[in-house]
Motif scaffolding. Sequence first.
Motif, PDB file in Angstrom:
ATOM      1  N   ASN A   1      32.037  46.425  25.905  1.00 17.26           N
ATOM      2  CA  ASN A   1      30.747  45.986  25.362  1.00 17.26           C
ATOM      3  C   ASN A   1      30.631  46.375  23.894  1.00 17.26           C
ATOM      4  N   VAL A   2      31.227  45.572  23.050  1.00 16.71           N
ATOM      5  CA  VAL A   2      31.215  45.840  21.615  1.00 16.71           C
ATOM      6  C   VAL A   2      30.117  45.004  20.970  1.00 16.71           C
ATOM      7  N   SER A   3      29.080  45.680  20.492  1.00 17.92           N
ATOM      8  CA  SER A   3      27.951  45.000  19.868  1.00 17.92           C
ATOM      9  C   SER A   3      27.210  45.990  18.996  1.00 17.92           C
ATOM     10  N   GLU A   4      26.684  45.512  17.883  1.00 18.18           N
ATOM     11  CA  GLU A   4      25.919  46.396  17.002  1.00 18.18           C
ATOM     12  C   GLU A   4      24.607  46.838  17.633  1.00 18.18           C
ATOM     13  N   ARG A   5      24.195  46.159  18.676  1.00 15.83           N
ATOM     14  CA  ARG A   5      22.952  46.540  19.360  1.00 15.83           C
ATOM     15  C   ARG A   5      23.192  47.475  20.534  1.00 15.83           C
ATOM     16  N   VAL A   6      24.435  47.773  20.852  1.00 14.20           N
ATOM     17  CA  VAL A   6      24.780  48.546  22.043  1.00 14.20           C
ATOM     18  C   VAL A   6      25.351  49.911  21.655  1.00 14.20           C
ATOM     19  N   THR A   7      24.820  50.965  22.282  1.00 14.75           N
ATOM     20  CA  THR A   7      25.297  52.328  22.069  1.00 14.75           C
ATOM     21  C   THR A   7      25.457  53.002  23.426  1.00 14.75           C
ATOM     22  N   PHE A   8      26.520  53.797  23.570  1.00 15.06           N
ATOM     23  CA  PHE A   8      26.722  54.564  24.790  1.00 15.06           C
ATOM     24  C   PHE A   8      26.754  56.050  24.454  1.00 15.06           C
ATOM     25  N   LEU A   9      26.068  56.844  25.282  1.00 19.93           N
ATOM     26  CA  LEU A   9      25.968  58.280  25.058  1.00 19.93           C
ATOM     27  C   LEU A   9      26.276  59.029  26.347  1.00 19.93           C
ATOM     28  N   ARG A  10      26.887  60.192  26.205  1.00 24.14           N
ATOM     29  CA  ARG A  10      27.091  61.067  27.358  1.00 24.14           C
ATOM     30  C   ARG A  10      25.907  62.027  27.439  1.00 24.14           C
ATOM     31  N   GLY A  11      25.321  62.142  28.625  1.00 22.45           N
ATOM     32  CA  GLY A  11      24.191  63.035  28.766  1.00 22.45           C
ATOM     33  C   GLY A  11      23.788  63.228  30.213  1.00 22.45           C
ATOM     34  N   ASP A  12      22.900  64.187  30.431  1.00 21.94           N
ATOM     35  CA  ASP A  12      22.398  64.540  31.743  1.00 21.94           C
ATOM     36  C   ASP A  12      21.072  63.814  31.974  1.00 21.94           C
ATOM     37  N   ALA A  13      21.007  63.028  33.030  1.00 21.21           N
ATOM     38  CA  ALA A  13      19.799  62.254  33.314  1.00 21.21           C
ATOM     39  C   ALA A  13      18.610  63.139  33.660  1.00 21.21           C
ATOM     40  N   HIS A  14      18.872  64.395  34.029  1.00 20.18           N
ATOM     41  CA  HIS A  14      17.777  65.316  34.331  1.00 20.18           C
ATOM     42  C   HIS A  14      17.113  65.854  33.070  1.00 20.18           C
ATOM     43  N   ARG A  15      17.808  65.745  31.940  1.00 19.76           N
ATOM     44  CA  ARG A  15      17.277  66.221  30.659  1.00 19.76           C
ATOM     45  C   ARG A  15      17.660  65.194  29.593  1.00 19.76           C
ATOM     46  N   LEU A  16      16.962  64.098  29.582  1.00 23.77           N
ATOM     47  CA  LEU A  16      17.310  63.007  28.683  1.00 23.77           C
ATOM     48  C   LEU A  16      17.116  63.436  27.227  1.00 23.77           C
ATOM     49  N   PRO A  17      18.104  63.161  26.393  1.00 20.47           N
ATOM     50  CA  PRO A  17      18.046  63.610  24.994  1.00 20.47           C
ATOM     51  C   PRO A  17      17.261  62.665  24.094  1.00 20.47           C
ATOM     52  N   PHE A  18      16.070  62.288  24.544  1.00 25.64           N
ATOM     53  CA  PHE A  18      15.249  61.343  23.796  1.00 25.64           C
ATOM     54  C   PHE A  18      13.804  61.835  23.769  1.00 25.64           C
ATOM     55  N   ALA A  19      13.111  61.446  22.732  1.00 26.42           N
ATOM     56  CA  ALA A  19      11.694  61.790  22.630  1.00 26.42           C
ATOM     57  C   ALA A  19      10.896  61.037  23.688  1.00 26.42           C
ATOM     58  N   SER A  20       9.763  61.571  24.041  1.00 23.04           N
ATOM     59  CA  SER A  20       8.885  60.898  24.997  1.00 23.04           C
ATOM     60  C   SER A  20       8.437  59.543  24.446  1.00 23.04           C
ATOM     61  N   GLU A  21       8.289  58.589  25.354  1.00 24.84           N
ATOM     62  CA  GLU A  21       7.773  57.258  25.027  1.00 24.84           C
ATOM     63  C   GLU A  21       8.646  56.532  24.004  1.00 24.84           C
ATOM     64  N   SER A  22       9.972  56.617  24.196  1.00 22.47           N
ATOM     65  CA  SER A  22      10.923  56.048  23.230  1.00 22.47           C
ATOM     66  C   SER A  22      11.415  54.651  23.584  1.00 22.47           C
ATOM     67  N   PHE A  23      11.285  54.237  24.874  1.00 25.19           N
ATOM     68  CA  PHE A  23      11.918  53.006  25.313  1.00 25.19           C
ATOM     69  C   PHE A  23      10.930  52.071  25.996  1.00 25.19           C
ATOM     70  N   ASP A  24      11.156  50.773  25.790  1.00 27.08           N
ATOM     71  CA  ASP A  24      10.312  49.747  26.407  1.00 27.08           C
ATOM     72  C   ASP A  24      10.759  49.405  27.818  1.00 27.08           C
ATOM     73  N   THR A  25      12.057  49.506  28.068  1.00 27.38           N
ATOM     74  CA  THR A  25      12.621  49.243  29.393  1.00 27.38           C
ATOM     75  C   THR A  25      13.561  50.386  29.748  1.00 27.38           C
ATOM     76  N   VAL A  26      13.351  50.983  30.914  1.00 24.95           N
ATOM     77  CA  VAL A  26      14.224  52.067  31.381  1.00 24.95           C
ATOM     78  C   VAL A  26      14.729  51.685  32.764  1.00 24.95           C
ATOM     79  N   THR A  27      16.039  51.642  32.921  1.00 20.63           N
ATOM     80  CA  THR A  27      16.636  51.235  34.189  1.00 20.63           C
ATOM     81  C   THR A  27      17.523  52.330  34.757  1.00 20.63           C
ATOM     82  N   CYS A  28      17.656  52.316  36.079  1.00 18.96           N
ATOM     83  CA  CYS A  28      18.671  53.105  36.775  1.00 18.96           C
ATOM     84  C   CYS A  28      19.092  52.250  37.965  1.00 18.96           C
ATOM     85  N   LEU A  29      20.259  51.638  37.861  1.00 19.18           N
ATOM     86  CA  LEU A  29      20.670  50.597  38.803  1.00 19.18           C
ATOM     87  C   LEU A  29      21.932  51.006  39.550  1.00 19.18           C
ATOM     88  N   ALA A  30      21.808  51.106  40.867  1.00 22.68           N
ATOM     89  CA  ALA A  30      22.941  51.435  41.739  1.00 22.68           C
ATOM     90  C   ALA A  30      23.554  52.778  41.379  1.00 22.68           C
TER      91      ALA A  30
END
Length: 207
Positions: free
Chosen positions: A89-118
Motif C-alpha cells: 500500500n504505497v500512497s502519500e495518504r497512507v501511513t503505517f505505525l507500530r503501536g499498542d492498541a491499549h495505549r494509542l499514540p494519538f491525541a484525543s479526538e484526532s480521527f473521523d473514522t476509527v476501525t478495528c476489523l477482524a
Amino acid sequence: MHNRAFSQIYETLWRPLFTRGFSLGGSSTLDYDRALRAYLARPGERRVLDIACGPGNYAGDASRGLTGDGAYVGLDYSRAMLAQAARDNVSERVTFLRGDAHRLPFASESFDTVTCLAALYLIDDPLAVLDEMVRVTAPGGELIIFTSVRASIAALPGAPTVAGLTGLRVFERTEILDRLHAHELIHVEQTVTGVGQYVLARKPLRH
C-alpha cells in the motif's frame, strides 16, 4: 501474526476462509464486507485510523476516496504485518505505525473514522481497546468494528472453551454495544452474520 511468511498468505488464503467461517459457510459476512469496503472508499476529507490493520487489508479502500487533508493511518503491533502492509500500500495518504492498541499514540479526538476489523477477538483486554477507540474519535466521527459474537453455533455448550483454546474470544451478544453505550455513543447499530458482528456507532457532536 509476527511471522513474515504468515503475513504474506494472510490476505490471499487465511483471511477469506476465516471470513466465510464467520458466516457458517454462507456468504453474508463476505457480502457485508464488500459493502463496508465501498462505504470506506466514499469520497471525503477524513482522517482514518485502522487499529490492528494487519497487512493493510482495508488501506486501499479506506484511502481511495480521501480528499483534501484526508489521511489513513494503520496501526499494528506486528512488524511483519506492517512490513507487508507498507509493501502493498504505497500512497502519500497512507501511513503505517507500530503501536499498542491499549495505549494509542494519538491525541484525543484526532480521527473521523476509527476501525478495528477482524482483530478485536484476538487482543487481550479488548474492552480497553474500545475505550481508546472512543477517546481518539472526533465529535461526529464514527467507529466501525467487526468481531465475533456469541450467536448461533457460538452459543452451544463448549463453544467458548474451544474458541479459548484457539485464542479467539467470543463476545456476548450485547458486550460491545453495552461498552459503546456506556461512552454515550449514538446510532449504535449491530449486524450479526453467523458468529460475526459488525458494529457501527457515532460519537455525538458537542452541544
